[in-house]
Scaffold this active site. Structure first.
Site, mmCIF file in Angstrom:
data_model
loop_
_atom_site.group_PDB
_atom_site.id
_atom_site.type_symbol
_atom_site.label_atom_id
_atom_site.label_comp_id
_atom_site.label_asym_id
_atom_site.label_seq_id
_atom_site.Cartn_x
_atom_site.Cartn_y
_atom_site.Cartn_z
ATOM 1 N N CYS A 173 0.881 -1.184 0.000
ATOM 2 C CA CYS A 173 0.000 0.000 0.000
ATOM 3 C C CYS A 173 0.910 1.222 0.000
ATOM 4 O O CYS A 173 1.089 1.866 1.028
ATOM 5 C CB CYS A 173 -0.919 -0.010 1.214
ATOM 6 S SG CYS A 173 -1.799 -1.570 1.486
ATOM 7 N N ALA A 174 1.485 1.549 -1.146
ATOM 8 C CA ALA A 174 2.671 2.405 -1.189
ATOM 9 C C ALA A 174 2.401 3.908 -1.202
ATOM 10 O O ALA A 174 3.214 4.673 -0.691
ATOM 11 C CB ALA A 174 3.519 2.039 -2.406
ATOM 12 N N PRO A 176 1.466 7.687 -0.416
ATOM 13 C CA PRO A 176 2.042 8.574 -1.437
ATOM 14 C C PRO A 176 3.503 8.315 -1.769
ATOM 15 O O PRO A 176 4.032 8.923 -2.678
ATOM 16 C CB PRO A 176 1.868 9.958 -0.812
ATOM 17 C CG PRO A 176 1.968 9.706 0.657
ATOM 18 C CD PRO A 176 1.303 8.369 0.891
ATOM 19 N N GLY A 177 4.199 7.450 -1.014
ATOM 20 C CA GLY A 177 5.511 7.026 -1.466
ATOM 21 C C GLY A 177 6.704 7.368 -0.600
ATOM 22 O O GLY A 177 7.829 7.017 -0.953
ATOM 23 N N ASP A 202 -0.333 0.235 -5.276
ATOM 24 C CA ASP A 202 -1.430 0.931 -4.611
ATOM 25 C C ASP A 202 -2.730 0.586 -5.317
ATOM 26 O O ASP A 202 -2.753 0.390 -6.542
ATOM 27 C CB ASP A 202 -1.227 2.446 -4.601
ATOM 28 C CG ASP A 202 -2.072 3.101 -3.509
ATOM 29 O OD1 ASP A 202 -1.607 3.132 -2.349
ATOM 30 O OD2 ASP A 202 -3.198 3.557 -3.798
ATOM 31 N N ASP A 229 -5.456 -4.207 -6.007
ATOM 32 C CA ASP A 229 -5.996 -4.301 -4.661
ATOM 33 C C ASP A 229 -5.059 -5.194 -3.855
ATOM 34 O O ASP A 229 -4.845 -6.355 -4.197
ATOM 35 C CB ASP A 229 -7.401 -4.905 -4.727
ATOM 36 C CG ASP A 229 -8.082 -4.966 -3.367
ATOM 37 O OD1 ASP A 229 -7.380 -4.884 -2.342
ATOM 38 O OD2 ASP A 229 -9.317 -5.103 -3.339
ATOM 39 N N ASP A 257 1.851 -1.298 5.093
ATOM 40 C CA ASP A 257 1.381 -0.083 5.770
ATOM 41 C C ASP A 257 -0.066 0.121 5.345
ATOM 42 O O ASP A 257 -0.360 0.854 4.412
ATOM 43 C CB ASP A 257 2.253 1.107 5.379
ATOM 44 C CG ASP A 257 1.947 2.349 6.192
ATOM 45 O OD1 ASP A 257 2.009 2.273 7.426
ATOM 46 O OD2 ASP A 257 1.640 3.390 5.583
ATOM 47 N N CYS A 310 -1.117 4.101 11.093
ATOM 48 C CA CYS A 310 -1.025 5.377 11.802
ATOM 49 C C CYS A 310 -2.240 5.525 12.716
ATOM 50 O O CYS A 310 -2.804 6.599 12.861
ATOM 51 C CB CYS A 310 -0.899 6.549 10.844
ATOM 52 S SG CYS A 310 -2.140 6.603 9.539
#
EC number: 2.1.1.202
Length: 684
Positions: A173-174, A176-177, A202, A229, A257, A310
């Site tokens: 799930c990269a 914004p990088g 992503d 996905d 993540d 997060c």
């Protein structure tokens, strides 16, 4: 007469700026209170009760600005010293409107002293000249990839993943990088040509393209961006048309993540205060578990996977981890990271937590609308799971956001055994597509149409004996060590017309074997770009590939230059050789360069200091003039880092200072190639 470089500021963006003027305007107006949030987290008792007020007060305060210096760049130490010597002294003991401003501080746990924090109000940055200068410095270094703005706690997962140059790495799930950039940096640590690669995925097509924009700054031929996905990330074949189950790529390192409620981000995402409720965590739990399980399936034996969020909610964290441990049994284990990142204050994971619905009514196992995996493990399970090895970072501990990190290690690769254990609560993870459970991420992907250029242009590898490539091999003296089979184009004809890309050899095999199942958004760096057809070689080497190609070229197109010559080329566009000779800047350079045929060439600039790297930069050599082929951002960065010239503060040259060059057309033009003549610089 040469033209002065145009240092026009244009639409320069501030460091980390975004178009959220309304959000900034309403920051002070928003009530940073949420009764349910406060009741929920007080009940969880994640830390001593006497710390609650400090925790809450920290969550209500704006998040400090943090940045890190790109550790894989050979001049990382030089950029660090630049910040410490030219900026840090001027940011210490500063007073603004009668109040003493906090000086920047180093993040004590980040390796090699490369991450820093500025806890400074935006009004100070705007109005104080010293902080404004530092901001300009950050803008320039960020644009060229020397630094990245990133939340401090977000830097932790890639570090504990411990990526090495030979690893195959998946970021599930990269976007914004920022973490993906760290993975690429680790891959390139101490080498320009690692044997491993990073696959950045992503689920959202538009975020995938945003990911490309972030990662292109690093100029890595060892990166592939895909759009799938994560719950149903496809098997990647190692060889085409193979039905052998063992002929499937398993990754050495995987970063999970996952999407989460984000209640650890309320210091920057202020809407969390008004929107927070327990339902967000409950609703995402199954998705998070699906992604984690899929990642564990894709992980190599003895491989390492980091699961992170997060969020501070145990339903999204320890509950997900516990269920994975329950399903996989002794095939996986949690890694104790107490000895990692010395200086980072963190708390241990928890083994007990209550489960509440939207109305904060406590639920028990078996109640309607609950999953068994929501609930705490039994005492017997808890003794085996070692959830204390999970890491929790709370905002008040070191003035950061909130974060959760867990490191898994796969002890035994037994996919079938784990699959049999999976309950009906999770989809069939070995399936190649979403056959069971529909999720919000998938729905968003369906609604957002893929950009027109996404996946419409195929990746077609070019025969190294193609006439266009043979000219390049000979003209630049490319050795046979460079893998010539890694060159590709992105057009249906497969013919090199405008741009030729190169990828690392391992990615070439992956792309060729999976063109029917991978939705590839981006891979490779530009190697050759077509220019004029009336010269010996109509292709120039694009500077983003120079970190690779400089090791494989003969010296026939390379000319040494002194620092004064570099300065002249950075400031002046298309300087005439006669003009350079008359100024006695570097006569030896002029003598050697004028003997070369027209076309792409390179300058090797010695810094005369063993602590500083030499520079290897592309130029376009004409019959009577020369031009340095670096973009505006790189020009500004080099002028400031090497010569102390703040080009961003320069006024735009007047029209009278600009004189038309007769040989301007000798330099490759954007109108003829469809790509900018300016490209990132490379160093040796």
């Amino acid at each position: 007469m040469a033209r002065r470089k145009n240092f026009k500021k244009g639409n320069k963006k501030t460091f980390g700026a975004r178009d959220d003027s309304r959000a900034q305007k309403n920051w002070s107006e928003l009530v940073k209170e949420n009764e349910k949030w406060e009741k929920y987290y007080k009940t969880l008792a994640l830390f001593p009760e006497d710390q609650w007020e400090e925790f809450k007060k920290t969550c209500q305060a704006p998040l400090p600005l943090t940045f890190r210096i790109t550790g894989s760049r050979k001049h990382a130490g030089e950029v660090l010293n630049l910040f410490k010597e030219r900026h840090l002294p001027n940011l210490t003991n500063v007073e603004f409107e009668g109040e003493k401003i906090k000086a920047p501080v180093e993040l004590p746990w980040y390796p090699d002293h490369l991450a820093w924090q500025l806890d400074v109000p935006k009004t100070v940055i705007r109005k104080n000249e010293q902080f404004a200068k530092t901001q300009r410095f950050l803008v320039v270094e960020n644009a060229v990839g020397n630094i990245s703005r990133q939340e401090a706690v977000s830097m932790i997962p890639p570090i504990v993943l411990e990526v090495k140059p030979h690893h195959t790495v998946l970021d599930m799930c990269a976007a914004p990088g920022s973490k993906t950039a760290q993975l690429i940096e680790a891959l390139h640590k101490d080498t320009d040509e690692p044997s491993g690669f990073v696959v950045a995925n992503d689920a959202d097509a538009r975020r995938s393209h945003m990911l490309v924009h972030q990662l292109k700054r690093l100029n890595s031929a060892n990166l592939m961006v895909v759009n799938h996905d994560a719950q149903f990330f496809p098997r990647i074949r190692l060889h085409g048309n193979s039905n052998n189950k063992n002929d499937v790529l398993k990754f050495d390192r995987i970063l999970c993540d996952v999407p989460c409620s984000g209640d650890g981000t309320m210091r920057k995402n202020v809407n969390v205060w008004k929107d927070w409720n327990t339902q967000a965590g409950l609703g995402l739990h199954a998705v998070q578990l699906n992604i984690l399980n899929r990642g564990l399936h894709l992980l190599k034996n003895n491989g390492r996977l980091v699961y992170s969020t997060c969020s501070l909610n145990p339903i999204e964290n320890e509950a997900v981890v516990a269920e994975a441990l329950r399903k996989w049994g002794d095939k996986i284990r949690l890694v104790n990271c107490d000895d990692k990142l010395p200086g980072l204050i963190r708390s241990k994971g928890v083994s007990k937590w209550p489960v509440y619905d939207r109305n904060l009514t406590e639920k028990t196992k078996g109640d309607e609308g609950t999953l068994d995996s929501f609930f705490s493990p039994s005492e017997e399970e808890a003794s085996k799971f070692n959830l204390q090895n999970c890491m929790r970072v709370y905002p008040h501990q070191q003035n950061t956001g909130g974060f959760f990190i867990t490191v898994f290690e796969k002890v035994e690769d037994s996919t079938e055994a784990a699959t049999e254990k999976l309950s009906s609560e999770t989809p069939a993870l070995e399936s190649e597509g979403p056959q069971t459970k529909k999720i919000k991420v998938e729905e968003v992907q369906k609604k957002e149409r893929l950009p027109r250029d996404a996946n419409e242009e195929p990746f077609v590898f070019v025969d190294p004996q193609h006439e266009a490539l043979k000219v390049c091999w000979d003209f630049y003296g490319i050795d046979n060590i460079f893998d010539r089979n890694t060159c590709l184009v992105r057009n249906a004809t497969g013919e090199p017309t405008r741009v030729v890309y190169t990828v690392c050899p391992a990615l070439k095999d992956v792309i060729q074997a999976n063109d029917d199942r991978l939705k590839i958004i981006y891979s490779g760096v530009k190697l050759f770009v077509s220019q004029r057809s009336d010269i010996e070689c109509s292709w120039r080497i694009q500077s983003e590939s120079l970190p690779i190609m400089k090791h494989h070229m003969k010296s026939n197109r390379i000319v040494e230059a002194n620092l004064e010559m570099l300065k002249h080329l950075l400031i002046e566009s298309f300087p005439n050789f006669d003009d350079i000779r008359s100024k006695n800047i570097d006569n030896d350079f002029v003598e050697k360069m004028t003997k070369l045929s027209s076309g792409c060439a390179f300058i090797d600039v010695s810094r005369n200091d063993p602590a500083k790297e030499n520079l290897f930069l592309p130029v376009w050599k004409g019959n009577k003039c020369i031009n340095l082929m670096v973009c505006k951002e790189d020009t500004h960065e080099l002028l400031y880092r090497i010569f102390g010239i703040d080009a961003n503060a320069k006024a735009t040259p007047s029209a009278e200072e600009k004189e038309k060059e007769k040989e301007t057309t000798e330099s490759p033009a954007e109108t003829t190639t469809g790509t900018s003549t300016e490209a990132p610089s490379a160093a040796n």
